[in-house]
Design a protein around this motif. Structure first.
Motif, short mmCIF file in Angstrom:
data_model
loop_
_atom_site.label_atom_id
_atom_site.label_comp_id
_atom_site.label_asym_id
_atom_site.label_seq_id
_atom_site.Cartn_x
_atom_site.Cartn_y
_atom_site.Cartn_z
N ILE A 239 0.86 -1.18 0.00
CA ILE A 239 0.00 0.00 0.00
C ILE A 239 0.90 1.23 0.00
CG2 ILE A 239 -1.89 1.21 1.20
CD1 ILE A 239 -2.69 -1.65 0.47
N ILE A 240 0.62 2.15 -0.93
CA ILE A 240 1.38 3.41 -0.90
C ILE A 240 0.57 4.44 -0.12
CG2 ILE A 240 0.51 4.14 -3.20
CD1 ILE A 240 3.42 5.48 -3.46
N HIS A 241 1.24 5.02 0.88
CA HIS A 241 0.56 5.98 1.75
C HIS A 241 0.89 7.42 1.39
CE1 HIS A 241 -1.17 3.34 4.96
NE2 HIS A 241 -0.37 2.48 4.35
N THR B 10 5.71 13.25 -7.22
CA THR B 10 5.46 14.07 -8.42
C THR B 10 4.04 13.84 -8.94
OG1 THR B 10 6.60 12.34 -9.69
CG2 THR B 10 7.85 14.31 -9.18
N ILE B 11 3.47 12.69 -8.60
CA ILE B 11 2.03 12.49 -8.77
C ILE B 11 1.47 12.24 -7.37
CG2 ILE B 11 0.22 10.96 -9.67
CD1 ILE B 11 2.01 10.45 -12.09
N SER B 12 0.50 13.03 -6.95
CA SER B 12 0.01 12.87 -5.58
C SER B 12 -1.13 11.86 -5.54
CB SER B 12 -0.44 14.22 -5.03
OG SER B 12 -1.48 14.72 -5.85
N ILE B 13 -1.32 11.26 -4.39
CA ILE B 13 -2.42 10.30 -4.20
C ILE B 13 -3.37 10.86 -3.15
CG2 ILE B 13 -1.12 8.25 -4.86
CD1 ILE B 13 -0.73 7.72 -1.85
N ASP B 14 -4.65 10.56 -3.34
CA ASP B 14 -5.65 11.15 -2.44
C ASP B 14 -5.92 10.30 -1.21
OD1 ASP B 14 -6.80 9.15 -3.85
OD2 ASP B 14 -8.57 10.28 -4.50
N ARG B 15 -5.48 9.04 -1.27
CA ARG B 15 -5.69 8.16 -0.12
C ARG B 15 -4.71 6.98 -0.26
NH1 ARG B 15 -8.41 3.78 -2.41
NH2 ARG B 15 -9.41 4.30 -4.38
N VAL C 111 -11.43 -0.24 -20.55
CA VAL C 111 -10.12 -0.39 -19.90
C VAL C 111 -10.24 -0.19 -18.38
CG1 VAL C 111 -9.37 2.04 -20.02
CG2 VAL C 111 -7.66 0.21 -20.20
N GLY C 112 -9.41 -0.89 -17.65
CA GLY C 112 -9.37 -0.75 -16.19
C GLY C 112 -7.94 -0.80 -15.71
N TRP C 113 -7.78 -0.50 -14.40
CA TRP C 113 -6.42 -0.38 -13.86
C TRP C 113 -6.29 -1.14 -12.55
CZ3 TRP C 113 -3.77 1.52 -17.70
CH2 TRP C 113 -4.41 2.37 -18.61
N TRP C 114 -5.09 -1.60 -12.28
CA TRP C 114 -4.79 -2.29 -11.02
C TRP C 114 -4.76 -1.28 -9.89
CZ3 TRP C 114 -5.71 -6.95 -12.23
CH2 TRP C 114 -5.33 -7.46 -13.46
N GLY C 115 -5.40 -1.63 -8.79
CA GLY C 115 -5.44 -0.72 -7.65
C GLY C 115 -6.32 0.49 -7.89
N GLY C 116 -7.15 0.39 -8.92
CA GLY C 116 -7.95 1.56 -9.31
C GLY C 116 -9.34 1.59 -8.70
N GLY C 117 -9.66 0.61 -7.85
CA GLY C 117 -11.00 0.57 -7.28
C GLY C 117 -11.68 -0.73 -7.64
N SER C 118 -12.99 -0.80 -7.39
CA SER C 118 -13.68 -2.06 -7.65
C SER C 118 -14.99 -1.81 -8.38
CB SER C 118 -13.95 -2.78 -6.33
OG SER C 118 -14.64 -1.91 -5.46
N ASP C 119 -14.87 -1.03 -9.47
CA ASP C 119 -16.08 -0.62 -10.18
C ASP C 119 -16.44 -1.54 -11.34
OD1 ASP C 119 -14.21 -0.09 -12.05
OD2 ASP C 119 -14.60 2.05 -12.19
#
Lengths: 350, 350
Positions: free
Chosen positions: B5-7, B48-53, B106-114
């Protein structure tokens, strides 16, 4: 002889000037048989590109060789020749690799008399052609039939430039294509796309006369809308994702943006419009869509040999972009007619 | 199970989380055999790219299918699979035309569960894979020999991305090539260029360890200089005009400018570096040089089939870009080592 001189905005004049003569042994003297006005000439005519002094103008012409310098090997008096819109040596590494327009010794018509350039330009009666062996393309058989002259003249720029757009966009057998820009270059882009085997060609055009010619040249669909609306209509024709190839034949930021937004993911934009006003492309736009961009100033001299047979046997008829033919002494009216969009492209007869 | 997990900046942690399970009938559950850290993960690691959570991270992995949803047809428990760095349906018009990375679903890893995305990511022990039929590539024969795992893992991103750079740059038999960027992607670009038949490959590299690997992978020349000096040295190797193809594997404005200025007239830049900081291209630069630009996010899933045989028979050895292998619980050290350039690319063993 008489030559067209541009003095400034909306001011072109046919003037009496000295006959050109051989300066370097690699020169040839060509008597012009047909020339014409290019959309890019209008930049100077409209003042969007300023000129520092009165200058000879015109870069598309065909003619007959009157005299050849002592070192000229490939052309001789009596030859009918096509002159590309630039002067090239034919021997440097770029010329040898098929990029004569990026010749290391490139020169321009009306650009002066420094060896590579010619002080003469095409909208005139006689032109001194530097680097004649590299520059001029000889059409076998001497003076062609008059009805073939417009098509042959188109090979000096506009047809080859349309072809460059199509080649740059990667058009091949079965490609789906859209053409942005319905000027003479865009219309020749349609001819080129059809010739290369495109299965469907959409002309983005709002003008009835150009739409008609577009269809005659091979367009299968016409979209009159621009911007977002035009893009949406275009994508709808191709599974919602857009065509394989888009030919950008205008040169504005808007037209480039439209072209980039029109191509399908992994598609390609081929562009030949002279970039006006510092157009840019955001790398991110390309990155996300995988749309490629290729093009630029057309390497006309390299294409003439490939396109000539189709012009001679009239398989393609790019000469039809010349919607008007005028005597050279009406050159000012030719510019005005093109500027005011009363004609698509005007041919000049010396 | 344990997952990375990236914090936030310089803060990745291996944490205990719930085991994933089938959510949709098109899902599969994969037990990770190898994963790794990507240069693009460092954007978030460096801030350089921020994460919101706090978020699961990692998008390159290979593993064994543990369970498949009821609608999954192409993969079954026990299969060894390569997961590309994105999730794709395999059936939309873009997937069918060879652009799975531009999948309409298209979808992404770690991108949610939609539905398209997976809440899991690759630097973990188990991953839920949505759209398993479209996404996963099955390697025949079950679990491969351990020494093949790094090469197979490279097909989930880095080798296919290097290949995308070379393909986008139009590399073919006899091409002359320069590679800008000596990270793992650039190094794989060298492998790809050689595999496609390049006759000469120049690596632009300042680091001894990377230069060594570049030569091992097929580089014929090394240029350590950057900017104008590097461009001049490069052009001097190719008749003063530059190579046919330039692979841009960095993603900065400087690297794109260098690539565009390096290619010969009529050449092509293939780029795969994630564009940082709003890089742009002046259309005029392309226009004058006739250098084309193609590239973007690599359509990895489409390339695996082509590259896999060469990895299995070790004709190419992209697994060598993994200069370090660590147990998954040292994931924080793996990030630090790559961030500080102590290692080229770190493989993680769950």
């Amino acid at each position: 002889m008489r030559a067209t001189i541009i003095h400034g905005r909306h001011d072109v004049r046919l003037e009496e000037v000295a006959d050109p003569s051989i300066v370097a042994d690699t020169d040839a003297i060509v008597r012009v048989v047909r020339s014409c006005v290019c959309g890019s000439d209008l930049h100077r005519y409209r003042g969007t590109i300023s000129i520092d002094r009165p200058k000879p103008i015109g870069h598309e012409f065909v003619g007959v060789v009157e005299e050849a310098g002592r070192e000229v090997k490939n052309v001789k008096p009596g030859d009918f020749v096509i002159a590309p819109f630039y002067i090239c040596c034919g021997t440097c590494v770029n010329c040898r690799s098929g990029w004569t327009v990026n010749c290391l010794n490139v020169g321009w018509w009306g650009g002066g008399s420094d060896g590579n350039n010619s002080e003469n330009a095409g909208q005139a009666e006689i032109v001194r052609v530097p680097q004649a062996d590299g520059t001029l393309f000889v059409v076998d058989g001497g003076m062609p039939a008059e009805e073939l002259l417009p098509g042959l003249l188109s090979l000096s720029d506009v047809m080859c430039t349309g072809h460059h757009a199509a080649v740059s966009a990667g058009v091949k057998q079965g490609s789906t294509v859209a053409v942005v820009g319905d000027g003479a270059v865009g219309l020749c882009g349609i001819i080129a796309a059809k010739r290369l085997g495109a299965s469907r060609i959409v002309a983005m055009s709002r003008h009835a006369d150009r739409q008609e010619l577009a269809v005659e040249f091979g367009a299968t669909d016409i979209i009159a809308e621009r911007g977002e609306e035009g893009i949406a209509k275009l994508k709808a024709l191709f599974s919602g994702i857009g065509p394989d190839a888009v030919l950008e034949c205008v040169g504005s930021q808007e037209s480039m943006d439209q072209a980039l937004a029109s191509a399908r993911p992994g598609g390609q934009v081929g562009f030949v419009g002279v970039p006006a006003g510092g157009s840019i492309i955001a790398v991110r736009t390309l990155f996300d869509s995988n749309v490629g961009v290729r093009g630029g100033v057309a390497t006309v001299r390299d294409y003439i040999g490939e396109l000539l047979p189709d012009v001679l046997n009239e398989t393609i008829q790019p000469g039809k972009v010349f919607t008007e033919a005028m005597p050279l002494d009406q050159v000012a009216e030719a510019y005005a007619a093109m500027d005011e969009r009363r004609t698509i492209k005007a041919m000049l007869i010396p």
